[in-house]
Enzyme design. Sequence first.
Site, mmCIF file in Angstrom:
data_model
loop_
_atom_site.group_PDB
_atom_site.id
_atom_site.type_symbol
_atom_site.label_atom_id
_atom_site.label_comp_id
_atom_site.label_asym_id
_atom_site.label_seq_id
_atom_site.Cartn_x
_atom_site.Cartn_y
_atom_site.Cartn_z
ATOM 1 N N ASP A 16 0.813 -1.230 0.000
ATOM 2 C CA ASP A 16 0.000 0.000 0.000
ATOM 3 C C ASP A 16 0.841 1.273 0.000
ATOM 4 O OD1 ASP A 16 -2.214 -1.647 0.093
ATOM 5 O OD2 ASP A 16 -2.402 -1.536 2.273
ATOM 6 N N LYS A 19 1.830 2.195 -5.032
ATOM 7 C CA LYS A 19 2.424 1.661 -6.266
ATOM 8 C C LYS A 19 1.566 1.982 -7.481
ATOM 9 C CE LYS A 19 2.346 -2.431 -4.371
ATOM 10 N NZ LYS A 19 2.071 -2.094 -2.965
ATOM 11 N N GLY A 43 -4.580 -4.521 -3.520
ATOM 12 C CA GLY A 43 -5.617 -3.512 -3.788
ATOM 13 C C GLY A 43 -4.889 -2.287 -4.290
ATOM 14 N N HIS A 44 -4.988 -2.024 -5.577
ATOM 15 C CA HIS A 44 -4.220 -0.948 -6.195
ATOM 16 C C HIS A 44 -5.166 0.165 -6.642
ATOM 17 C CE1 HIS A 44 -0.632 -3.835 -7.134
ATOM 18 N NE2 HIS A 44 -0.874 -3.679 -5.845
ATOM 19 N N GLN A 227 2.047 -5.960 -3.089
ATOM 20 C CA GLN A 227 2.589 -5.985 -1.718
ATOM 21 C C GLN A 227 3.908 -5.186 -1.670
ATOM 22 O OE1 GLN A 227 1.602 -9.492 -2.973
ATOM 23 N NE2 GLN A 227 -0.358 -8.625 -2.490
HETATM 24 P P1 GDP Z 1 -0.769 0.277 -3.582
HETATM 25 O O1 GDP Z 1 -1.361 -0.992 -3.079
HETATM 26 O O2 GDP Z 1 0.686 0.393 -3.294
HETATM 27 O O3 GDP Z 1 -1.082 0.548 -5.023
HETATM 28 O O4 GDP Z 1 -1.450 1.443 -2.718
HETATM 29 P P2 GDP Z 1 -3.013 1.556 -2.363
HETATM 30 O O5 GDP Z 1 -3.722 1.977 -3.577
HETATM 31 O O6 GDP Z 1 -3.485 0.348 -1.657
HETATM 32 O O7 GDP Z 1 -2.968 2.675 -1.246
HETATM 33 C C1 GDP Z 1 -2.418 3.915 -1.478
HETATM 34 C C2 GDP Z 1 -3.464 4.964 -1.119
HETATM 35 O O8 GDP Z 1 -2.850 6.235 -1.127
HETATM 36 C C3 GDP Z 1 -4.592 5.065 -2.136
HETATM 37 O O9 GDP Z 1 -5.749 5.450 -1.465
HETATM 38 C C4 GDP Z 1 -4.112 6.158 -3.081
HETATM 39 O O10 GDP Z 1 -5.170 6.825 -3.747
HETATM 40 C C5 GDP Z 1 -3.436 7.075 -2.109
HETATM 41 N N1 GDP Z 1 -2.305 7.841 -2.634
HETATM 42 C C6 GDP Z 1 -1.331 7.461 -3.478
HETATM 43 N N2 GDP Z 1 -0.417 8.438 -3.636
HETATM 44 C C7 GDP Z 1 -0.828 9.459 -2.841
HETATM 45 C C8 GDP Z 1 -0.282 10.744 -2.544
HETATM 46 O O11 GDP Z 1 0.773 11.149 -3.015
HETATM 47 N N3 GDP Z 1 -0.997 11.515 -1.652
HETATM 48 C C9 GDP Z 1 -2.169 11.098 -1.079
HETATM 49 N N4 GDP Z 1 -2.795 11.892 -0.229
HETATM 50 N N5 GDP Z 1 -2.695 9.895 -1.348
HETATM 51 C C10 GDP Z 1 -2.023 9.083 -2.215
HETATM 52 P P1 IMO Z 2 -0.892 -4.203 -2.167
HETATM 53 O O1 IMO Z 2 -0.464 -4.805 -3.488
HETATM 54 C C1 IMO Z 2 -0.844 -4.431 2.174
HETATM 55 C C2 IMO Z 2 -0.721 -8.424 3.948
HETATM 56 C C3 IMO Z 2 -1.923 -8.889 4.746
HETATM 57 C C4 IMO Z 2 -1.242 -9.796 5.749
HETATM 58 C C5 IMO Z 2 -0.130 -10.459 4.913
HETATM 59 C C6 IMO Z 2 -0.511 -11.817 4.356
HETATM 60 O O2 IMO Z 2 -2.180 -3.505 -2.235
HETATM 61 O O3 IMO Z 2 0.209 -3.402 -1.593
HETATM 62 P P2 IMO Z 2 -2.106 -12.627 2.376
HETATM 63 O O4 IMO Z 2 -3.574 -12.415 2.184
HETATM 64 O O5 IMO Z 2 -1.278 -12.107 1.269
HETATM 65 O O6 IMO Z 2 -1.752 -14.020 2.733
HETATM 66 O O7 IMO Z 2 -1.765 -11.744 3.698
HETATM 67 O O8 IMO Z 2 0.123 -9.560 3.854
HETATM 68 N N1 IMO Z 2 -1.020 -7.981 2.564
HETATM 69 C C7 IMO Z 2 -0.999 -6.706 2.172
HETATM 70 N N2 IMO Z 2 -0.817 -5.568 2.881
HETATM 71 N N3 IMO Z 2 -0.997 -4.368 0.826
HETATM 72 C C8 IMO Z 2 -1.156 -5.493 0.105
HETATM 73 O O9 IMO Z 2 -1.168 -5.487 -1.247
HETATM 74 C C9 IMO Z 2 -1.206 -6.727 0.780
HETATM 75 N N4 IMO Z 2 -1.378 -8.015 0.387
HETATM 76 C C10 IMO Z 2 -1.247 -8.757 1.485
HETATM 77 O O10 IMO Z 2 -2.569 -7.817 5.366
HETATM 78 O O11 IMO Z 2 -0.601 -9.030 6.735
HETATM 79 MG MG MG Z 3 -2.856 -1.646 -1.799
#
Ligand code: GDP
Ligand code: IMO
Ligand code: MG
Length: 427
Positions: A16, A19, A43-44, A227
């Site tokens: 999270d 990416k 979750g991207h 991840q």
């Molecule tokens: P990922 O799994 O690495 O793709 O990240 P996620 O999408 O799960 O979580 C990142 C969160 O941060 C999402 O809600 C994005 O919309 C938000 N986000 C990403 N870059 C920025 C930023 O520069 N500023 C803010 N405020 N939010 C961001």
């Molecule tokens: P993105 O791609 C954050 C965490 C889970 C748990 C551990 C193992 O959005 O960054 P799993 O279901 O993979 O066996 O869970 O890894 N986890 C993540 N945490 N972002 C993710 O994906 C994750 N995918 C798995 O919360 O701690």
């Molecule tokens: Mg994510």
Amino acid sequence: MKKVPNRLVVGLFWGDEGKAKIVDLLTENAYVVARYQGGANAGHSVEFANKRFILHQIPTGILHPDVECVLGAGMVLDLPQLVDEISMLEKNGIDWRNRIRISPRAHLVLPYHKQIEQVQESSQGIGTTKRGIGPAYRDKAARIGMRIGDIAVGGATTASKNHLIKKLDNWLKIVGKSYNIEFQSPSIVADELLESFDYIGKSVGEVSSFLDEIARTKGGILAEGAQGTMLSVNWGTYPYVTSSETGAGGASEGLGIDIRLFDEIVGIAKAFCTRVGNGPFPTEGDETVQEILRGTGEHSFDEFGSTTGRPRRCGWFDGMVLKYSARIDGIDSIALTKLDVLKNIDPLKIAVKYKNNEHFPANADDVEKIVPVYENLDGWDDNISEIREYEVLPENAKKYIEKIENISNVPVKYIGVGPARKQIIIR
Ligand code: GDP
Ligand code: IMO
Ligand code: MG
């Protein structure tokens, strides 16, 4: 035709990191975006045109028309969920046909895997996403897994149903029998798989040579990690990790591509650290710090998991983790996201050392005992979310970025100042 760079995007912390936002930016100069590991645990999120998209198994590149998307051999795929994701795209007018290529070597997440995980999690307590990821990778390693290629390529037939039932029966005999779980009948599971396969079957195709050819000629391959390195099954805080190689090495493993073809490896770091699920987190904040870092309140989704909706644990930026991941992933540049969230926090803390550890410990118990040594940095009050040039940032924000560069010895090339596509500074 001028060759464009092949790039690899990898998370440096516990997932999270933002990416998807950086992948979305870099897709402007890509022909193909390829996921190499993980599955629906990811979750991207990407935001543009006042819409927010969350992708789980399909590469983020699907949001750019004309870009092809690859689901690599290193992934574990939940087909009914994949079809749901495709329906979401269709509802939003996004054309996916002829744009998705799925490796026949990718493994299947069966309903059985989710049932097993439910039971295992209740006593093991990793805090997984309950998407069946661990059990599916376990079957892969134990050579009893089922792959996309086990369902007939080019459309489902009756013959393939019999073949599937045989495979599922075999699984129940070898694996299923050791669990006290009532598993669904193979016939029902086979029907479900075939129904999904009817939808996506034509998208199954060769991946490794396809990517190799493009990477060597016009370029523009963008590998999208899921991840982060601290959740790697090899290098993360084992056993509190996911079950795949999340680091840069996972890309060559999961896509069948020569790692040397990547011109730039971009490591994604959030401006502070977060973690969802259980396990050690050296710079985790107390309740007050958690609240401060969880977000500005401007975005209702700040620091709640994109897949499970669970609140993310928050803490100060961990320079030692950055150094560790930067080395393992061999990154060329850093994308620092969410810098905007740090406004009005003074002082800002960055862990620059661990009191009793020179290296990041191998055992989770030892990671729990880490005592971080912090350096305090002055904060800033300005809202930076409309800034697009590095020079215009408040001096203290620049000092924060430069500290991160000094720690890692890697340039911060991209700076996120908000969730929307345009809210980025490129240096
Ligand atoms: P990922 O799994 O690495 O793709 O990240 P996620 O999408 O799960 O979580 C990142 C969160 O941060 C999402 O809600 C994005 O919309 C938000 N986000 C990403 N870059 C920025 C930023 O520069 N500023 C803010 N405020 N939010 C961001
Ligand atoms: P993105 O791609 C954050 C965490 C889970 C748990 C551990 C193992 O959005 O960054 P799993 O279901 O993979 O066996 O869970 O890894 N986890 C993540 N945490 N972002 C993710 O994906 C994750 N995918 C798995 O919360 O701690
Ligand atoms: Mg994510």
